[in-house]
Design a protein around this motif. Structure first.
Motif, PDB file in Angstrom:
ATOM      1  N   CYS A 146      -0.204   1.399  13.301  1.00 36.84           N
ATOM      2  CA  CYS A 146       0.644   0.838  12.253  1.00 36.84           C
ATOM      3  C   CYS A 146       0.583   1.707  10.997  1.00 36.84           C
ATOM      4  O   CYS A 146       1.593   2.041  10.389  1.00 36.84           O
ATOM      5  N   LEU A 147      -0.624   2.125  10.630  1.00 33.92           N
ATOM      6  CA  LEU A 147      -0.778   2.910   9.403  1.00 33.92           C
ATOM      7  C   LEU A 147      -0.158   4.295   9.521  1.00 33.92           C
ATOM      8  O   LEU A 147       0.365   4.835   8.552  1.00 33.92           O
ATOM      9  N   ARG A 192       0.824  -1.215   0.000  1.00 32.75           N
ATOM     10  CA  ARG A 192       0.000   0.000   0.000  1.00 32.75           C
ATOM     11  C   ARG A 192       0.853   1.258   0.000  1.00 32.75           C
ATOM     12  O   ARG A 192       0.520   2.258  -0.624  1.00 32.75           O
ATOM     13  N   GLU A 217      -5.253  -8.874  13.226  1.00 30.30           N
ATOM     14  CA  GLU A 217      -5.083  -7.660  14.029  1.00 30.30           C
ATOM     15  C   GLU A 217      -6.444  -7.099  14.438  1.00 30.30           C
ATOM     16  O   GLU A 217      -7.455  -7.371  13.818  1.00 30.30           O
ATOM     17  N   CYS A 228      -3.625  -8.099   7.813  1.00 28.64           N
ATOM     18  CA  CYS A 228      -4.285  -7.649   9.051  1.00 28.64           C
ATOM     19  C   CYS A 228      -5.411  -8.568   9.500  1.00 28.64           C
ATOM     20  O   CYS A 228      -6.274  -8.154  10.276  1.00 28.64           O
ATOM     21  N   ARG A 267       3.317   3.816   8.777  1.00 27.34           N
ATOM     22  CA  ARG A 267       3.482   3.430   7.373  1.00 27.34           C
ATOM     23  C   ARG A 267       3.338   4.616   6.415  1.00 27.34           C
ATOM     24  O   ARG A 267       4.049   4.736   5.425  1.00 27.34           O
ATOM     25  N   CYS A 269      -4.140  -1.522  13.738  1.00 25.24           N
ATOM     26  CA  CYS A 269      -3.930  -0.976  12.396  1.00 25.24           C
ATOM     27  C   CYS A 269      -3.733   0.542  12.428  1.00 25.24           C
ATOM     28  O   CYS A 269      -2.964   1.082  11.649  1.00 25.24           O
TER      29      CYS A 269
HETATM   30 FE1  FES Z   1      -3.332  -3.491   9.956  1.00 24.01          FE
HETATM   31 FE2  FES Z   1      -0.696  -2.689   9.862  1.00 24.01          FE
HETATM   32  S1  FES Z   1      -1.654  -4.152  11.226  1.00 24.01           S
HETATM   33  S2  FES Z   1      -2.438  -1.861   8.815  1.00 24.01           S
END
Ligand code: FES
Ligand code: 5AD
Ligand code: SF4
Length: 369
Positions: free
Chosen positions: A331-332, A288, A323, A320, A335, A328
């Motif tokens: 994490c996002l 992504r 998760e 995910c 990211r 998330c």
């Molecule tokens: Fe879901 Fe990284 S754990 S976006």
């Protein structure tokens, strides 16, 4: 023609698109740089979140590629109750996601229409009217689409899967429930009603050529879509299309081709919203982020309660799956920083293209509201 020359053009013909889609090595880098520049100029560096609620994997259809097709008996079917769906929406609201996407298998029934209508109203209510609602619930009647719009939904995703009729035929059963023209008409209806209409295709399907993909991009341009979500096709063992896995491109090449599609689409339709499909991340852990670097500006973090995520398996290796939503979020955040993007927290992030289109042509949907 050299890719440098093609990139300088303002209008692109089919052959230009084929050339760009075929770019590899240094040419591919040039393509990505150009797409990133256009993205920055026309939609900026922000990425918008849509909390994805996969509320049910019960589907009345039998698409040959999809893991939750009706004919697949090895799926544990689930249907979240209203409270669970609203909880996921509340999570999105409290975490400033701006919007939710309500996605599920395709069901057309009066009870289903009423249920979604009620949920849209509830989601608006719990978020003080602020959460944007995107629906992704397949082909429905004009009346149903209109009722959902009146209840607060304002975007709709309906992938055409392939704009080539023959290829569409090959990946769907040959019956009246899987009809290209019906799909097309639904998309038109959505646009006429005033939805932000989104479509998309799968990339790397068996029997699909680069020319087909160029045709898909021209279809999106011609249709004047506001948003696109497209990703690599990933074969699923419990589906009929799995029998054709021998003729597929290697998975890595499907991934690269999907990124090329995103880049070329950004160059072709500069101000639309393009989602970084989850299927990209199923192939590459940084999928992504790479898509965001090459032109995508929408991410759909999964906010479905963890327990059910594994059962919404359209394809294998879904990211995910184990998760929880709040894992998330953090994490996002990290990211997106890696992808040099900023998150538009609490914003709808409507497509710039849609806003401009609405200013140009007053659509019939506007009068009905
Ligand atoms: Fe879901 Fe990284 S754990 S976006
Ligand atoms: N691989 C990739 N994408 C898939 N979809 C369904 N099955 C697969 C698969 N095996 C996509 C379709 C559908 C969307 C919800 O998921 O494009 O429209
Ligand atoms: Fe159902 Fe959509 Fe899967 Fe087709 S792609 S079987 S309509 S969930």
């Amino acid at each position: 023609m050299e890719i440098r020359e093609t990139l300088k053009k303002v209008q692109f013909d089919r052959q230009d698109l084929v050339n760009m889609l075929s770019a590899t090595g240094e040419d591919r880098n040039l393509l990505y740089e150009h797409a990133a520049k256009i993205r920055q100029e026309h939609v900026g560096s922000k990425v918008y979140f849509r909390g994805l609620i996969e509320f049910s994997n019960i589907c009345s259809k039998n698409c040959y590629y999809c893991g939750i097709r009706k004919g697949n008996r090895s799926v544990a079917r689930y249907n979240l109750d209203d409270a669970e769906i609203l909880e996921a929406a509340r999570f999105s609201y409290e975490n400033n996601y701006g919007s939710v996407v309500i996605q599920g298998g395709e069901i057309a029934s009066p009870a289903f229409t009423t249920r979604i209508e009620r949920l849209c109203r509830e989601i608006k209510k719990l978020s003080d009217n602020s959460l944007g609602i995107t629906l992704s619930l397949g082909e429905q009647s004009r009346e149903t689409y209109a009722r959902w719009m009146n209840a607060g939904a304002h975007r709709y995703l309906l992938r055409i899967e392939s704009s080539n009729r023959e290829l569409f035929r090959k990946i769907h059963p040959e019956d009246e429930h899987h009809d290209f023209d019906t799909r097309y008409e639904c998309l038109r209806t959505l646009q006429e009603l005033g939805y932000q209409a989104g479509t998309g295709v799968m990339i790397g399907l068996p029997y699909q050529s680069i020319d087909h993909l160029a045709g898909d991009l021209l279809f999106m341009q011609d249709f004047d879509v506001d948003m696109v979500g497209m990703g690599p096709y990933i074969e699923h063992p419990d589906t009929p299309l799995y029998a054709h896995r021998d003729i597929l491109l290697p998975i890595r090449e499907r991934f690269d081709l999907a990124l090329n599609m995103i880049a070329v689409l950004r160059i072709l339709m500069k101000d639309i919203n393009i989602a970084a499909a989850t299927a990209l991340q199923a192939i590459d852990p940084m999928g992504r982020e790479k898509a965001v670097r090459t032109g995508a500006n929408i991410i759909m973090p999964n906010v479905t309660p963890g327990l059910f995520r594994n059962d919404y398996a359209l394809y294998e290796n879904k990211p995910c799956a184990d998760e929880d939503p709040d894992q998330c979020t953090g994490c996002l955040d990290a990211r997106m920083q890696l992808a040099d993007a900023e998150i538009g927290y609490g914003e709808w992030g409507d497509s710039v293209h849609y806003t401009k289109r609405r200013e140009r042509i007053p659509s019939p949907g506007k009068k009905q509201q």
